[in-house]
Write a protein that holds these residues in place. Structure first.
Motif, PDB file in Angstrom:
ATOM      1  N   HIS A 158       0.835  -1.204   0.000  1.00  0.00           N
ATOM      2  CA  HIS A 158       0.000   0.000   0.000  1.00  0.00           C
ATOM      3  C   HIS A 158       0.873   1.259   0.000  1.00  0.00           C
ATOM      4  O   HIS A 158       0.575   2.244  -0.692  1.00  0.00           O
ATOM      5  N   ILE A 159       1.946   1.221   0.778  1.00  0.00           N
ATOM      6  CA  ILE A 159       2.869   2.367   0.816  1.00  0.00           C
ATOM      7  C   ILE A 159       3.580   2.529  -0.531  1.00  0.00           C
ATOM      8  O   ILE A 159       3.766   3.653  -1.022  1.00  0.00           O
ATOM      9  N   ILE A 160       3.956   1.400  -1.156  1.00  0.00           N
ATOM     10  CA  ILE A 160       4.634   1.460  -2.461  1.00  0.00           C
ATOM     11  C   ILE A 160       3.716   2.060  -3.519  1.00  0.00           C
ATOM     12  O   ILE A 160       4.123   2.934  -4.299  1.00  0.00           O
ATOM     13  N   THR A 161       2.468   1.604  -3.552  1.00  0.00           N
ATOM     14  CA  THR A 161       1.524   2.135  -4.541  1.00  0.00           C
ATOM     15  C   THR A 161       1.161   3.586  -4.247  1.00  0.00           C
ATOM     16  O   THR A 161       0.845   4.358  -5.155  1.00  0.00           O
ATOM     17  N   LEU A 162       1.198   3.965  -2.962  1.00  0.00           N
ATOM     18  CA  LEU A 162       0.909   5.348  -2.594  1.00  0.00           C
ATOM     19  C   LEU A 162       1.913   6.308  -3.218  1.00  0.00           C
ATOM     20  O   LEU A 162       1.571   7.441  -3.583  1.00  0.00           O
ATOM     21  N   PHE A 163       3.153   5.853  -3.352  1.00  0.00           N
ATOM     22  CA  PHE A 163       4.193   6.678  -3.949  1.00  0.00           C
ATOM     23  C   PHE A 163       4.368   6.423  -5.445  1.00  0.00           C
ATOM     24  O   PHE A 163       5.373   6.813  -6.039  1.00  0.00           O
ATOM     25  N   GLY A 164       3.373   5.755  -6.043  1.00  0.00           N
ATOM     26  CA  GLY A 164       3.380   5.581  -7.486  1.00  0.00           C
ATOM     27  C   GLY A 164       4.032   4.315  -7.988  1.00  0.00           C
ATOM     28  O   GLY A 164       4.173   4.135  -9.207  1.00  0.00           O
ATOM     29  N   GLY A 165       4.435   3.416  -7.118  1.00  0.00           N
ATOM     30  CA  GLY A 165       5.081   2.176  -7.535  1.00  0.00           C
ATOM     31  C   GLY A 165       4.075   1.073  -7.783  1.00  0.00           C
ATOM     32  O   GLY A 165       2.883   1.208  -7.524  1.00  0.00           O
ATOM     33  N   ASP A 166       4.575  -0.036  -8.304  1.00  0.00           N
ATOM     34  CA  ASP A 166       3.747  -1.214  -8.553  1.00  0.00           C
ATOM     35  C   ASP A 166       3.895  -2.209  -7.404  1.00  0.00           C
ATOM     36  O   ASP A 166       4.982  -2.331  -6.827  1.00  0.00           O
ATOM     37  N   PRO A 167       2.821  -2.922  -7.070  1.00  0.00           N
ATOM     38  CA  PRO A 167       2.911  -3.918  -5.988  1.00  0.00           C
ATOM     39  C   PRO A 167       3.982  -4.973  -6.287  1.00  0.00           C
ATOM     40  O   PRO A 167       4.167  -5.365  -7.434  1.00  0.00           O
ATOM     41  N   ILE A 168       4.674  -5.393  -5.252  1.00  0.00           N
ATOM     42  CA  ILE A 168       5.741  -6.394  -5.379  1.00  0.00           C
ATOM     43  C   ILE A 168       5.294  -7.675  -4.694  1.00  0.00           C
ATOM     44  O   ILE A 168       4.826  -7.652  -3.554  1.00  0.00           O
ATOM     45  N   MET A 169       5.469  -8.790  -5.372  1.00  0.00           N
ATOM     46  CA  MET A 169       5.154 -10.091  -4.776  1.00  0.00           C
ATOM     47  C   MET A 169       6.404 -10.595  -4.046  1.00  0.00           C
ATOM     48  O   MET A 169       7.176 -11.398  -4.562  1.00  0.00           O
ATOM     49  N   PHE A 170       6.600 -10.100  -2.841  1.00  0.00           N
ATOM     50  CA  PHE A 170       7.830 -10.356  -2.102  1.00  0.00           C
ATOM     51  C   PHE A 170       8.079 -11.845  -1.885  1.00  0.00           C
ATOM     52  O   PHE A 170       9.158 -12.356  -2.168  1.00  0.00           O
ATOM     53  N   LEU A 171       7.074 -12.540  -1.355  1.00  0.00           N
ATOM     54  CA  LEU A 171       7.255 -13.943  -0.988  1.00  0.00           C
ATOM     55  C   LEU A 171       7.233 -14.882  -2.184  1.00  0.00           C
ATOM     56  O   LEU A 171       7.544 -16.064  -2.050  1.00  0.00           O
ATOM     57  N   ALA A 172       6.866 -14.370  -3.349  1.00  0.00           N
ATOM     58  CA  ALA A 172       6.853 -15.185  -4.565  1.00  0.00           C
ATOM     59  C   ALA A 172       8.044 -14.875  -5.461  1.00  0.00           C
ATOM     60  O   ALA A 172       8.150 -15.419  -6.554  1.00  0.00           O
ATOM     61  N   ASP A 173       8.934 -14.025  -4.995  1.00  0.00           N
ATOM     62  CA  ASP A 173      10.103 -13.626  -5.769  1.00  0.00           C
ATOM     63  C   ASP A 173      11.341 -14.234  -5.113  1.00  0.00           C
ATOM     64  O   ASP A 173      11.630 -13.960  -3.947  1.00  0.00           O
ATOM     65  N   GLU A 174      12.077 -15.057  -5.862  1.00  0.00           N
ATOM     66  CA  GLU A 174      13.261 -15.719  -5.289  1.00  0.00           C
ATOM     67  C   GLU A 174      14.339 -14.725  -4.883  1.00  0.00           C
ATOM     68  O   GLU A 174      15.148 -14.999  -3.993  1.00  0.00           O
ATOM     69  N   GLY A 175      14.354 -13.556  -5.484  1.00  0.00           N
ATOM     70  CA  GLY A 175      15.336 -12.548  -5.129  1.00  0.00           C
ATOM     71  C   GLY A 175      15.080 -11.911  -3.774  1.00  0.00           C
ATOM     72  O   GLY A 175      16.004 -11.355  -3.161  1.00  0.00           O
ATOM     73  N   TRP A 176      13.840 -11.967  -3.301  1.00  0.00           N
ATOM     74  CA  TRP A 176      13.488 -11.361  -2.018  1.00  0.00           C
ATOM     75  C   TRP A 176      13.549 -12.346  -0.863  1.00  0.00           C
ATOM     76  O   TRP A 176      13.416 -11.941   0.297  1.00  0.00           O
ATOM     77  N   PHE A 177      13.734 -13.641  -1.131  1.00  0.00           N
ATOM     78  CA  PHE A 177      13.704 -14.632  -0.049  1.00  0.00           C
ATOM     79  C   PHE A 177      14.799 -14.369   0.980  1.00  0.00           C
ATOM     80  O   PHE A 177      14.526 -14.317   2.181  1.00  0.00           O
ATOM     81  N   ARG A 178      16.032 -14.212   0.535  1.00  0.00           N
ATOM     82  CA  ARG A 178      17.142 -14.027   1.477  1.00  0.00           C
ATOM     83  C   ARG A 178      17.041 -12.727   2.265  1.00  0.00           C
ATOM     84  O   ARG A 178      17.216 -12.741   3.492  1.00  0.00           O
ATOM     85  N   PRO A 179      16.768 -11.571   1.625  1.00  0.00           N
ATOM     86  CA  PRO A 179      16.612 -10.351   2.432  1.00  0.00           C
ATOM     87  C   PRO A 179      15.514 -10.453   3.479  1.00  0.00           C
ATOM     88  O   PRO A 179      15.694 -10.011   4.621  1.00  0.00           O
ATOM     89  N   LEU A 180      14.381 -11.053   3.109  1.00  0.00           N
ATOM     90  CA  LEU A 180      13.275 -11.181   4.064  1.00  0.00           C
ATOM     91  C   LEU A 180      13.639 -12.128   5.197  1.00  0.00           C
ATOM     92  O   LEU A 180      13.335 -11.865   6.371  1.00  0.00           O
ATOM     93  N   TYR A 181      14.297 -13.221   4.867  1.00  0.00           N
ATOM     94  CA  TYR A 181      14.702 -14.188   5.891  1.00  0.00           C
ATOM     95  C   TYR A 181      15.664 -13.543   6.875  1.00  0.00           C
ATOM     96  O   TYR A 181      15.512 -13.664   8.100  1.00  0.00           O
ATOM     97  N   ILE A 182      16.661 -12.848   6.364  1.00  0.00           N
ATOM     98  CA  ILE A 182      17.709 -12.265   7.215  1.00  0.00           C
ATOM     99  C   ILE A 182      17.169 -11.104   8.033  1.00  0.00           C
ATOM    100  O   ILE A 182      17.398 -11.010   9.249  1.00  0.00           O
ATOM    101  N   LEU A 183      16.445 -10.191   7.402  1.00  0.00           N
ATOM    102  CA  LEU A 183      15.937  -9.014   8.117  1.00  0.00           C
ATOM    103  C   LEU A 183      14.936  -9.412   9.198  1.00  0.00           C
ATOM    104  O   LEU A 183      14.933  -8.829  10.292  1.00  0.00           O
ATOM    105  N   SER A 184      14.087 -10.390   8.903  1.00  0.00           N
ATOM    106  CA  SER A 184      13.133 -10.838   9.927  1.00  0.00           C
ATOM    107  C   SER A 184      13.866 -11.510  11.090  1.00  0.00           C
ATOM    108  O   SER A 184      13.457 -11.373  12.248  1.00  0.00           O
ATOM    109  N   ALA A 185      14.977 -12.218  10.798  1.00  0.00           N
ATOM    110  CA  ALA A 185      15.762 -12.841  11.864  1.00  0.00           C
ATOM    111  C   ALA A 185      16.452 -11.782  12.722  1.00  0.00           C
ATOM    112  O   ALA A 185      16.517 -11.908  13.952  1.00  0.00           O
TER     113      ALA A 185
END
Length: 317
Positions: A158-185
């Motif tokens: 919602h914040i991304i689209t508020l600033f004019g961006g397109d929604p990102i499928m974070f958990l369905a993108d293999e490139g986002w798996f490691r950043p999400l895993y590490i940052l959440s840890a």
């Protein structure tokens, strides 16, 4: 002459044994307190090692462990020769090393900052806020990630689209798996790990800080030359444990975050062992992979411990 020597040897061996037995009798209450822990370790840690031998056998449940055919190192060779061996190893090592790089320094930095904080009330609030995520279960944490990062209803998109961006499928993108895993840890575990370093900082001699202030040292110099050297043994011990467990990255969160779209980067040794052993019932093959993983961890912790002992004179043993 020989008899006198043998009697002296028997007497010398009996004496220490009596001394140990007398100590046990004197402190029997303490040994009784230790007994449940010893039983738990024997039952749940040591007894299961009996099943490790199926890594060297073609295990069949109908034949049992002893009745199964011995195949030696066949399953290890099959794993090393498999098409996805290097992919799994790369995913495991990359995720482990990146987790260590970002997770290990964070509690040290926060502990030093909290230790320098003068406002006690604000310090307690900060401690409570950063400690709280540790008590969130892994299942709930992954559920929170799914809710917050949803492409349709997630607050992040919602914040991304508020600033004019397109929604990102974070958990369905293999490139986002490691950043999400590490940052959440980092978010979940940093606060709790900070307790250890705060306890170590509490043991620093105040006279060292007083002497440094008298010499005109700033806060930064006191941190660099008083605080960090004082807690260095604690840092080294925890670093040895972390490096020794670098291949033992957790299964639960990786498995819960894994899906068909991010499988290329989320497939690590623990999830692969689950897939092969539980879902495909290849018990011997999965045991061989798990044993290989454990052996690598043992070699790492022994090596790192020796290096740390030579460089810093601090070690686990």
């Amino acid at each position: 002459m020989v008899n006198s020597r043998t009697s002296e040897l028997d007497h010398s061996t009996i004496k220490p044994n009596r001394k140990i037995w007398n100590q046990v009798k004197r402190d029997y209450e303490l040994y009784l307190f230790l007994l449940p822990i010893i039983i738990i370790y024997l039952v749940f840690k040591y007894y299961p090692m009996y099943g490790i031998q199926i890594a060297f056998k073609d295990f069949s449940p109908s034949r049992g462990i002893w009745g199964s055919e011995w195949v030696g190192f066949k399953h290890f060779i099959d794993f090393f020769d498999s098409y996805n061996f290097w992919t799994i190893m790369t995913n495991t090592l990359t995720l482990s090393v990146l987790s260590l790089v970002f997770s290990f320094p964070a509690p040290i930095i926060i502990a030093i900052m909290l230790n320098q904080m003068l406002a006690k009330r604000y310090k307690k609030i900060v401690q409570t806020v950063i400690y709280a995520p540790h008590f969130i279960s892994t299942v709930v944490l992954v559920g929170m990630l799914n809710v917050f990062l949803s492409p349709n209803s997630g607050i992040v998109n919602h914040i991304i689209t508020l600033f004019g961006g397109d929604p990102i499928m974070f958990l369905a993108d293999e490139g986002w798996f490691r950043p999400l895993y590490i940052l959440s840890a980092v978010w979940q575990e940093t606060g709790f790990a900070t307790i250890i370093y705060l306890a170590a900082l509490a043991g620093v001699n105040p006279e060292l800080h007083e002497a440094a202030i008298m010499d005109g040292a700033s806060k930064w110099k006191r941190v660099m030359h008083v605080d960090i050297p004082s807690i260095l043994p604690t840092i080294v011990i925890l670093l040895i444990l972390a490096l020794g467990n670098i291949m033992g990255i957790g299964f639960e969160k990786a498995f819960l975050m894994q899906n068909d779209l991010n499988y290329a980067t989320s497939n690590i040794i623990p999830t692969y062992v689950y897939e092969i052993g539980i879902q495909k019932a290849q018990y011997s093959f999965s045991t061989a992979i798990g044993l290989f993983n454990s052996v690598v961890n043992i070699i790492l912790i022994i090596t790192v411990n020796r290096i740390a002992k030579k460089l810093t004179e601090t070690s686990l043993w």
